[in-house]
Design a protein around this motif. Structure first.
Motif, PDB file in Angstrom:
ATOM      1  N   GLY A  28      46.941  36.236  44.682  1.00 32.41           N
ATOM      2  CA  GLY A  28      45.633  35.165  44.828  1.00 32.41           C
ATOM      3  C   GLY A  28      44.402  35.560  44.289  1.00 32.41           C
ATOM      4  O   GLY A  28      44.306  36.017  43.375  1.00 32.41           O
ATOM      5  N   GLY A  29      43.280  35.482  45.075  1.00 33.15           N
ATOM      6  CA  GLY A  29      42.074  36.103  44.671  1.00 33.15           C
ATOM      7  C   GLY A  29      41.447  35.390  43.383  1.00 33.15           C
ATOM      8  O   GLY A  29      41.430  35.967  42.280  1.00 33.15           O
ATOM      9  N   ASP A  30      41.057  34.204  43.421  1.00 33.01           N
ATOM     10  CA  ASP A  30      40.417  33.569  42.490  1.00 33.01           C
ATOM     11  C   ASP A  30      39.148  33.658  42.505  1.00 33.01           C
ATOM     12  O   ASP A  30      38.507  34.053  43.626  1.00 33.01           O
ATOM     13  N   ASN A  32      35.088  32.501  42.349  1.00 30.21           N
ATOM     14  CA  ASN A  32      34.095  31.467  42.852  1.00 30.21           C
ATOM     15  C   ASN A  32      33.811  30.485  41.689  1.00 30.21           C
ATOM     16  O   ASN A  32      33.746  30.906  40.628  1.00 30.21           O
ATOM     17  N   LYS A  40      38.387  38.060  46.550  1.00 21.53           N
ATOM     18  CA  LYS A  40      38.801  37.055  47.463  1.00 21.53           C
ATOM     19  C   LYS A  40      38.350  37.673  48.642  1.00 21.53           C
ATOM     20  O   LYS A  40      38.878  38.874  49.420  1.00 21.53           O
ATOM     21  N   THR A  41      37.289  37.283  49.504  1.00 18.08           N
ATOM     22  CA  THR A  41      36.878  37.784  50.863  1.00 18.08           C
ATOM     23  C   THR A  41      37.666  37.205  52.175  1.00 18.08           C
ATOM     24  O   THR A  41      37.920  35.922  51.999  1.00 18.08           O
ATOM     25  N   GLN A 175      47.935  43.557  44.082  1.00 15.91           N
ATOM     26  CA  GLN A 175      46.525  43.314  44.459  1.00 15.91           C
ATOM     27  C   GLN A 175      45.794  44.651  44.684  1.00 15.91           C
ATOM     28  O   GLN A 175      46.453  45.674  44.792  1.00 15.91           O
ATOM     29  N   TRP A 189      41.517  41.858  45.111  1.00 18.34           N
ATOM     30  CA  TRP A 189      41.375  41.340  43.860  1.00 18.34           C
ATOM     31  C   TRP A 189      42.804  41.216  43.159  1.00 18.34           C
ATOM     32  O   TRP A 189      43.537  41.911  43.658  1.00 18.34           O
ATOM     33  N   SER A 190      42.955  40.302  42.166  1.00 19.20           N
ATOM     34  CA  SER A 190      44.181  40.053  41.652  1.00 19.20           C
ATOM     35  C   SER A 190      44.245  41.228  40.546  1.00 19.20           C
ATOM     36  O   SER A 190      43.502  41.649  40.273  1.00 19.20           O
TER      37      SER A 190
END
Length: 210
Positions: A28-30, A32, A40-41, A175, A189-190
């Motif tokens: 995940g974690g794209d 903004n 990604k928060t 991650q 983060w990815s």
């Protein structure tokens, strides 16, 4: 806009949902839309387990009790990984080098092995010194490593078993997870995050009120 780092523990249902998202997306974690923050928060930070592993000096080290700096970046992998682990660790090393002294003093990078049979304390230290001698390496028995990873949405036990008895995370949980000074994990983060993106995000996070 980056959300403040909140207190509180994530509910079991949220953890399960996050685990599904991480595995399905390869972490995940794209970024903004405006590119301002790559990580990604999480509205509900993940709980950091107080479980002791061993550092490369043979001393006990817990991700909850012994992460004393404002920000600790944690990655699970193994030194014989042919690609992803080296790429991520090189990006983290480059990010740390990009920080100014004030930021750098507030950050630790921690590598938790998923192949403890081969990643002895000596081997782990030798591996991490290639990137940064200040990086912290942790090892232990594989069952304990699994227990440490599970609350952080790291699927160690769902990886491919290695001949040594460790686990290759493969395309699953690769991650990088942020642990804050309240022993919570509010950001990840990815594996594709660049060193400049890591550095910018670290600076942004450290600029928030402690």
């Amino acid at each position: 806009m980056v959300r403040p780092w909140r207190s509180g523990r994530v509910r079991a249902g949220v953890v399960a949902a996050l685990l599904t998202v991480l595995v399905a997306s390869g972490c995940g974690g794209d970024a903004n839309a405006d590119g301002a923050f790559e990580g990604k928060t999480l509205d509900n930070p993940l709980p950091v387990p107080d479980i002791a592993l061993s550092d490369t000096s043979g001393d006990d080290f817990s991700l909850a009790a012994d992460t004393d700096k404002r920000l600790s970046l944690v990655f699970f992998g193994y030194s014989n990984c042919p690609d992803i682990c080296q790429t991520v660790m090189a990006s983290l090393a480059g990010a740390i080098n990009r920080l100014d002294d004030a930021d750098r003093e507030q950050v630790d990078v921690i590598f938790v092995t998923t192949d403890p049979a081969r990643d002895t304390e000596t081997a782990l230290r030798r591996y991490l010194d290639r990137f940064n001698p200040d990086f912290i390496g942790l090892t232990g028995d594989i069952e304990t490593i699994i227990d440490v990873g599970r609350p952080l949405a790291v699927y160690v036990n769902d990886g491919v078993e290695l001949p040594t008895g460790g686990f290759d995370l493969g395309g699953h949980s690769t991650q990088v997870t942020a642990i804050d000074s309240e022993d919570q994990a509010p950001v990840y983060w990815s594996q594709d995050t660049s060193q400049s993106e890591f550095a910018d995000d670290i600076h942004t996070l450290l600029g928030e009120e402690p």
